[in-house]
Design an enzyme around this catalytic site. Structure first.
Site, PDB file in Angstrom:
ATOM      1  N   GLU A   1      -1.302  -5.419   8.765  1.00  0.00           N
ATOM      2  CA  GLU A   1      -0.454  -4.853   9.810  1.00  0.00           C
ATOM      3  C   GLU A   1      -1.032  -5.119  11.194  1.00  0.00           C
ATOM      4  O   GLU A   1      -2.248  -4.983  11.392  1.00  0.00           O
ATOM      5  CB  GLU A   1      -0.313  -3.331   9.590  1.00  0.00           C
ATOM      6  CG  GLU A   1       0.342  -2.995   8.263  1.00  0.00           C
ATOM      7  CD  GLU A   1       0.529  -1.491   8.030  1.00  0.00           C
ATOM      8  OE1 GLU A   1       0.203  -0.695   8.947  1.00  0.00           O
ATOM      9  OE2 GLU A   1       1.007  -1.131   6.942  1.00  0.00           O
TER      10      GLU A   1
ATOM     11  N   ASP B   1      -1.019  -6.099  -0.177  1.00  0.00           N
ATOM     12  CA  ASP B   1      -1.367  -5.468   1.102  1.00  0.00           C
ATOM     13  C   ASP B   1      -2.871  -5.279   1.244  1.00  0.00           C
ATOM     14  O   ASP B   1      -3.549  -4.885   0.283  1.00  0.00           O
ATOM     15  CB  ASP B   1      -0.718  -4.080   1.186  1.00  0.00           C
ATOM     16  CG  ASP B   1       0.550  -4.088   2.014  1.00  0.00           C
ATOM     17  OD1 ASP B   1       0.751  -5.026   2.802  1.00  0.00           O
ATOM     18  OD2 ASP B   1       1.352  -3.143   1.862  1.00  0.00           O
TER      19      ASP B   1
ATOM     20  N   LYS C   1      -1.212  -9.349   3.001  1.00  0.00           N
ATOM     21  CA  LYS C   1      -0.439  -8.859   4.149  1.00  0.00           C
ATOM     22  C   LYS C   1      -1.280  -7.853   4.922  1.00  0.00           C
ATOM     23  O   LYS C   1      -1.947  -7.012   4.314  1.00  0.00           O
ATOM     24  CB  LYS C   1       0.865  -8.208   3.680  1.00  0.00           C
ATOM     25  CG  LYS C   1       1.675  -7.603   4.828  1.00  0.00           C
ATOM     26  CD  LYS C   1       3.113  -7.306   4.462  1.00  0.00           C
ATOM     27  CE  LYS C   1       3.328  -6.006   3.742  1.00  0.00           C
ATOM     28  NZ  LYS C   1       2.875  -4.814   4.486  1.00  0.00           N
TER      29      LYS C   1
ATOM     30  N   GLU D   1       9.440  -4.188  10.197  1.00  0.00           N
ATOM     31  CA  GLU D   1       9.851  -2.881   9.649  1.00  0.00           C
ATOM     32  C   GLU D   1      10.405  -1.986  10.755  1.00  0.00           C
ATOM     33  O   GLU D   1       9.761  -1.820  11.818  1.00  0.00           O
ATOM     34  CB  GLU D   1       8.648  -2.205   8.953  1.00  0.00           C
ATOM     35  CG  GLU D   1       9.017  -0.836   8.390  1.00  0.00           C
ATOM     36  CD  GLU D   1       8.011  -0.274   7.395  1.00  0.00           C
ATOM     37  OE1 GLU D   1       7.037  -0.968   7.046  1.00  0.00           O
ATOM     38  OE2 GLU D   1       8.222   0.878   6.967  1.00  0.00           O
TER      39      GLU D   1
ATOM     40  N   ASP E   1       0.846  -1.201   0.000  1.00  0.00           N
ATOM     41  CA  ASP E   1       0.000   0.000   0.000  1.00  0.00           C
ATOM     42  C   ASP E   1       0.884   1.253   0.000  1.00  0.00           C
ATOM     43  O   ASP E   1       0.380   2.384  -0.056  1.00  0.00           O
ATOM     44  CB  ASP E   1      -1.016  -0.011   1.149  1.00  0.00           C
ATOM     45  CG  ASP E   1      -0.383  -0.053   2.520  1.00  0.00           C
ATOM     46  OD1 ASP E   1       0.854  -0.201   2.606  1.00  0.00           O
ATOM     47  OD2 ASP E   1      -1.130   0.055   3.516  1.00  0.00           O
ATOM     48  N   SER E   2       2.220   1.034  -0.011  1.00  0.00           N
ATOM     49  CA  SER E   2       3.150   2.146  -0.251  1.00  0.00           C
ATOM     50  C   SER E   2       2.883   2.762  -1.621  1.00  0.00           C
ATOM     51  O   SER E   2       3.411   3.835  -1.927  1.00  0.00           O
ATOM     52  CB  SER E   2       4.601   1.661  -0.176  1.00  0.00           C
ATOM     53  OG  SER E   2       4.786   0.522  -0.990  1.00  0.00           O
TER      54      SER E   2
HETATM   55  O1  KIV Z   1       3.586  -1.098   1.606  1.00  0.00           O
HETATM   56  C1  KIV Z   1       4.754  -1.504   1.570  1.00  0.00           C
HETATM   57  O2  KIV Z   1       5.524  -1.251   0.641  1.00  0.00           O
HETATM   58  C2  KIV Z   1       5.230  -2.301   2.695  1.00  0.00           C
HETATM   59  C3  KIV Z   1       6.700  -2.570   2.775  1.00  0.00           C
HETATM   60  C4  KIV Z   1       7.378  -1.362   3.253  1.00  0.00           C
HETATM   61  C5  KIV Z   1       7.012  -3.749   3.602  1.00  0.00           C
HETATM   62  O3  KIV Z   1       4.468  -2.701   3.519  1.00  0.00           O
END
Ligand code: KIV
Length: 275
Positions: free
Chosen positions: A115, A83, A113, A182, A44-45
């Site tokens: 959090e 994510d 993924k 992280e 989600d970056s």
């Molecule tokens: O969203 C993302 O790119 C991440 C990485 C920094 C692990 O969660």
């Protein structure tokens, strides 16, 4: 070779390091596939790197599905993780399963993924029960940036370090197949790695993890709004791109692009008959 949850977990048992990168589009996914990257994360970056938001909070399920599907079309061999965006799983176990399912069905992800630690274990258990592999994300969890009051290294005090260890044990017990750590001190990340059977993937968590992940625009020098200490720029693609854009502009303006070799021809008789 097609990477799966089992081949990636076997890499930990064999002591082989796992290389993960983020990716958000088809052509970059093709390049990563050809380079042999083990795992691709549609992070989600993308809120920061692709959409230009200040944080990942505004990223939607539709954003994630759109980019995950594009990456899935380009990446055949890497394991593809997507994510779960902010509030797509925190709200309820039901939401978590439905949204994880959408990332698989519509985004063609092979793992999701999310959090958090003990507080999201009911969600992890339910998603795993629906046959969807889960990667947990501990330490600095960017969706909680406003709760932390900024992007800070996590787990430095005894209490915080113990909580991170407890969270790591809990997500593994809940059925997670992998965990991202992280911005965690390297000694703590190493302890988590030794303690868990599932692979740990570090970002700003030192060399003791089972694998590493970086945001691809960071490691290519394409995203310089903010460069964290843990980022290594493996190439300066940002500079290469800027130079190419400037060269293109010069040639368009001075008329040297396109030249004869890049233009299509037609029969002179045809053009002469036109009025
Ligand atoms: O969203 C993302 O790119 C991440 C990485 C920094 C692990 O969660």
């Amino acid at each position: 070779m097609k990477q799966t949850v089992s081949t990636i977990q076997q890499m930990k048992r064999d002591g082989k390091k796992i290389a993960m990168l983020t990716c958000y589009d088809y052509s970059t996914a093709r390049l990563m596939d050809e380079a042999g990257v083990d795992v691709i994360l549609v992070g989600d970056s993308l809120g920061n790197t692709i959409l230009g938001y200040e944080d990942t909070i505004s990223v939607t399920m539709e954003d994630m599905i759109h980019h995950s599907a594009a990456v899935a079309r380009g990446a055949k061999n890497p394991l593809l993780i997507c994510d779960m965006p902010f509030l797509s799983y925190q709200t309820s176990v039901y939401d978590a399963v439905v949204n994880a399912g959408r990332l698989m069905k519509e985004g063609r992800a092979q793992m999701v993924k999310l959090e958090g630690g003990q507080e999201v274990c009911p969600q992890i258990e339910a998603i795993v029960k629906a046959s969807i592999p889960v990667c947990a994300h501990l330490g600095l969890t960017p969706q909680s940036v406003h709760a932390y009051g900024g992007y800070k290294v996590q787990g430095k005090t005894e209490a915080a370090a113990q909580k991170l260890l407890d969270d790591a044990r809990a997500v593994e017990a809940a059925g997670a197949s992998m965990v991202v750590l992280e911005c965690v001190p390297e000694k703590l990340a190493q302890k988590v790695t030794e303690l868990l059977e599932i692979p740990t993937i570090g970002i700003g968590a030192g060399a003791g993890c089972d694998g590493q992940v970086l945001v691809y625009q960071d490691m290519l020098g394409m995203f310089t709004d903010y460069v964290p200490k843990f980022v290594k720029q493996f190439a300066n693609v940002g500079e290469v791109m800027k130079n190419a854009f400037a060269a293109y502009m010069d040639e368009v303006k001075n008329g040297s692009f396109p030249d004869e070799s890049r233009s299509y021809k037609m029969d002179e008789n045809v053009i002469e008959k036109l009025y």
